[in-house]
Design a protein around this motif. Structure first.
Motif, PDB file in Angstrom:
ATOM      1  N   VAL A 279      41.514  43.394  45.416  1.00  0.00           N
ATOM      2  CA  VAL A 279      42.141  44.400  46.569  1.00  0.00           C
ATOM      3  C   VAL A 279      43.196  43.541  47.375  1.00  0.00           C
ATOM      4  O   VAL A 279      44.331  43.751  47.590  1.00  0.00           O
ATOM      5  N   PHE A 282      46.170  43.236  45.048  1.00  0.00           N
ATOM      6  CA  PHE A 282      46.936  44.413  45.163  1.00  0.00           C
ATOM      7  C   PHE A 282      47.664  44.554  46.197  1.00  0.00           C
ATOM      8  O   PHE A 282      48.760  44.903  46.284  1.00  0.00           O
ATOM      9  N   PHE A 283      46.896  44.096  47.392  1.00  0.00           N
ATOM     10  CA  PHE A 283      47.786  44.228  48.840  1.00  0.00           C
ATOM     11  C   PHE A 283      48.982  43.273  48.646  1.00  0.00           C
ATOM     12  O   PHE A 283      50.154  43.704  49.169  1.00  0.00           O
ATOM     13  N   SER A 289      48.528  51.240  50.661  1.00  0.00           N
ATOM     14  CA  SER A 289      47.144  51.600  50.677  1.00  0.00           C
ATOM     15  C   SER A 289      46.707  52.321  49.400  1.00  0.00           C
ATOM     16  O   SER A 289      45.787  51.912  48.649  1.00  0.00           O
ATOM     17  N   VAL A 292      46.592  50.488  46.080  1.00  0.00           N
ATOM     18  CA  VAL A 292      45.525  49.644  46.066  1.00  0.00           C
ATOM     19  C   VAL A 292      44.324  50.331  45.811  1.00  0.00           C
ATOM     20  O   VAL A 292      43.312  50.011  45.113  1.00  0.00           O
ATOM     21  N   GLY A 296      42.131  49.842  42.941  1.00  0.00           N
ATOM     22  CA  GLY A 296      40.800  49.193  43.148  1.00  0.00           C
ATOM     23  C   GLY A 296      39.623  50.166  42.707  1.00  0.00           C
ATOM     24  O   GLY A 296      38.584  49.641  41.962  1.00  0.00           O
ATOM     25  N   VAL A 367      39.784  50.702  53.043  1.00  0.00           N
ATOM     26  CA  VAL A 367      41.170  51.053  52.403  1.00  0.00           C
ATOM     27  C   VAL A 367      41.224  52.531  52.354  1.00  0.00           C
ATOM     28  O   VAL A 367      42.026  53.239  52.648  1.00  0.00           O
ATOM     29  N   VAL A 374      44.829  43.844  54.086  1.00  0.00           N
ATOM     30  CA  VAL A 374      43.564  43.390  53.163  1.00  0.00           C
ATOM     31  C   VAL A 374      42.432  42.826  54.203  1.00  0.00           C
ATOM     32  O   VAL A 374      41.390  42.638  53.878  1.00  0.00           O
TER      33      VAL A 374
END
Lengths: 433, 259
Positions: A279, A282-283, A289, A292, A296, A367, A374
């Motif tokens: 995560v 990804f952020f 969001s 992500v 995720g 999220v 994050v």
């Protein structure tokens, strides 16, 4: 002249560094904030109060530690040269020499103990006596909560603990009447949990205390086993092991299935660490969001299936190898029997997969709830990692502090590396969603 | 010119209190030297020490202006924080009774005993041992004063108010020493160190934050909040540290940290 210069330099150094750990902690904290703050997407107005709170925490920890720990012997000079002396020399000087050790344990009889000069590590001595008092207080408190067979077990354990408590107090000539704050809190917490969850929780607590006791007594054996008190220590340790083992695991069926516990926490820990790391990355890369969340969740499900498959293969392979070995022995005329394995492949796979998914969902839930940075995921995962580490450490008799710190460091490394990869990916390939 | 005490108050107070403690410690040794070996040599050693310190200030002061302000804030902040937290830690442990209070009368007695045992050097017009002892005491304790003044004054253009605070402390101690001719044993030294530790730590955290580019709520006024925060925690820590001291460990700790 040179001596004067050295004295001056020493004075200048001493202006800032007295307790090395205090100075080092402050420097590490400042460097950590300097490195972390620019890359964490956090409101910069929070950074300054965080700096202050960290310094306060360092001060509190240092003062409490300084007031609790035995430091150095008489005659230590102001520049800490006493630190060059051996630990034994330091601990010896803390306690009166040539004190006669007496035992009140009638079973031991103990000619070996009597009239032996005593050398003791005060820290270990205090820990042992306090632990015995804690065990005794816990059993007495749990007796009021338990019923039936459990109460009978506790009725057998309480006099054993009373004897042990008295023995170690006399052994170290250290008389303690009250628990310290940390053990009082632990006692209240454990009794509350046992009240809430009843007999299974009491069984788990008793077995965890036993595991912890084994580790602790082995430390005592390491410290005193080869010395003049070795024989006496061996007697009392055998007494400790025999009684507690008989009462706790002989009377009742073992409640802790080591493989089951390992599977649960292995999966939970993997899910937490892997997905909180993912995560973060990804952020850093997407900054969106929804992207992500989708990425995720995909990684979580794939990871859970992969972990479950791995556990299934590992346990079934082990089972096949064992079955083949038994058949081979039987063919050769030996007396092979198929031992019922504690783990079944499907059960193990389900536990590992489900635990992984449960762990993975923790950093994803914020999220899902609308988090755009994050930080909420880090806080949620960090909190659970602390709780999981405490439970694992307690059940397995490990040092709670060491387990928590190790797990947090591993997680921090995973998050840091993933975040860096995300940032690099975005900069190099211009990823954007 | 209107003096903004809200602005200069913390710097002047920190410099005054911090310097007061160090001057008292230096005075104890100079008094011991003067009483046992004669005032002429004691005064010579003291004067030489003060000259060296003045030279250091003259050299270091302008050099500070060459350092970029952010770096200066960070370096001075870190040094202040290390210095302040060290004092605060020790003051808390002393207030809790974990380690004994610093006793100026005892230090005076030790110093006079040590000086009595040493022979006068023959053939020299001055008592070299007395001069060296006074010089060393003034330089070593004075170094702390110089550091405190530079650290609390350098980064906020407060060098002159901080120097004034230290000078007032020096004059006060000197006058008291001249009048009393004995160590200032009744000064609540640990309370002073407690207060200075809090103030210096607050300054340190503030400058470290500034140096790292963090934003303090309320800007300069946040120093008051930081001071209040350190004070509150320190007051709570005194009884907490007292409770934690296991009896069997206390004697050894007293020996270790009684310097």
């Amino acid at each position: 002249m040179i001596n004067g210069l050295i004295a001056m330099l020493r004075k200048v150094f001493g202006l800032f560094v007295d307790d090395g750990s205090l100075a080092l902690s402050i420097l590490v904290w400042i460097v950590a904030l300097h490195v972390v703050m620019p890359i964490v997407p956090m409101d910069q107005r929070v950074a300054a109060p965080v700096l202050f709170l960290g310094c306060i925490g360092i001060l509190i920890e240092n003062v409490l530690r300084a007031s609790r720990q035995p430091l150095a012997p008489a005659g230590a000079d102001k520049h800490g040269n006493a630190g060059k002396r051996s630990t034994l020399a330091i601990t010896d000087s803390l306690l009166p020499q040539s004190v006669e050790v007496q035992t009140i344990n009638p079973r031991l009889g103990n000619e070996a103990v009597m009239n032996e000069p005593r050398t003791a590590d005060p820290k270990l001595a205090r820990q042992l006596v306090l632990d015995e008092l804690f065990d005794l207080s816990l059993y007495q408190s749990l007796r009021n909560v338990a019923g039936g067979e459990l109460r009978a077990i506790l009725d057998q354990l309480i006099p054993i603990e009373q004897r042990h408590f008295a023995f170690w107090q006399d052994f170290f000539d250290l008389h303690v009447e009250a628990l310290d704050l940390a053990r009082r809190l632990k006692l209240v917490l454990l009794v509350a949990i046992c009240r809430l969850f009843g007999a299974p929780a009491i069984h788990l607590v008793l077995e965890a205390i036993e595991v912890y006791g084994v580790r602790k007594y082995l430390r005592v054996w390491d410290a005193y086993g080869n010395g003049p008190l070795g024989g006496a220590v061996r007697n009392i340790l055998e007494d400790e092991f025999k009684h507690e083992d008989e009462v706790v695991t002989g009377t009742a069926e073992r409640q802790i299935n080591p493989e089951g516990v390992r599977d649960i926490f292995l999966g939970l820990n993997d899910g937490l660490v892997e997905i909180v790391g993912a995560v973060s990355g990804f952020f850093a890369a997407f900054g969106n969001s929804l992207a992500v969340l989708v990425a995720g969740l995909t990684v979580s499900v794939a990871g859970a299936l992969s972990m479950a498959a791995g556990a299934w293969i590992a346990v079934s392979s082990e089972s096949e190898v064992r079955t083949t070995e038994v058949a081979r022995r039987r063919f050769l005329g030996g007396r092979g029997t198929v031992v019922e394995t504690a783990e079944k492949p499907l059960v193990s796979a389900t536990i590992v997969g489900a635990s992984y998914l449960a762990g993975a969902l923790v950093p994803l839930l914020p999220v899902l709830g609308g988090a755009t940075t994050v930080l909420p995921s880090l806080l949620a995962a960090g909190s659970l990692i602390v709780i999981v580490s405490i439970i694992v450490a307690f059940l397995s008799g490990m040092s709670i502090k060491r387990r928590v710190v190790t797990n947090l460091l591993i997680t921090a490394a995973a998050v840091g590396i993933s975040f860096a990869i995300g940032v690099v990916t975005k900069l190099v390939w211009g990823v954007s969603v | 010119m209107i003096i903004d005490w809200t602005h200069i108050g913390p710097s002047v107070t920190a410099a005054f209190l911090g310097s007061l403690v160090e001057f008292i410690e230096a005075l104890t040794i100079v008094l011991a030297v003067g009483t046992v070996r004669g005032w002429r040599s004691a005064m010579l050693g003291t004067s030489m020490g003060l000259l060296l310190l003045a030279a250091l200030v003259v050299l270091l002061g302008p050099a500070l202006g060459l350092i970029p302000i952010t770096l200066l804030q960070l370096v001075v902040g870190i040094l202040l924080l290390l210095f302040g937290m060290r004092w605060l830690r020790k003051a808390i442990l002393r207030a809790a009774g974990t380690i004994p209070l610093h006793d100026e009368m005892e230090a005076f007695a030790k110093e006079t005993d040590a000086l009595r045992g040493k022979r006068f050097a023959d053939g020299i017009g001055w008592d070299a041992i007395a001069v060296a002892t006074a010089f060393k005491a003034v330089v070593l304790e004075g170094l702390e004063v110089v550091f405190i003044v530079i650290a609390v004054g350098a980064v906020g253009h407060m060098l002159i108010p901080a120097s004034a605070g230290a000078a007032v402390a020096g004059i006060l101690v000197l006058l008291l020493g001249l009048v009393l001719h004995r160590p200032l044993a009744r000064v609540p030294e640990n309370t002073l160190k407690f207060a200075v530790g809090i103030l210096i730590s607050a300054f340190g955290v503030f400058w470290v934050g500034e140096g790292l580019g963090f934003h303090w709520p309320g800007s300069d006024l946040s120093i008051f909040g930081l001071t209040a925060g350190f004070l509150l925690v320190a007051l709570i820590m005194v009884p907490a540290a007292r409770r934690w001291v296991p009896e069997i460990f206390a004697p050894a700790r007293r020996e270790k940290e009684s310097y």
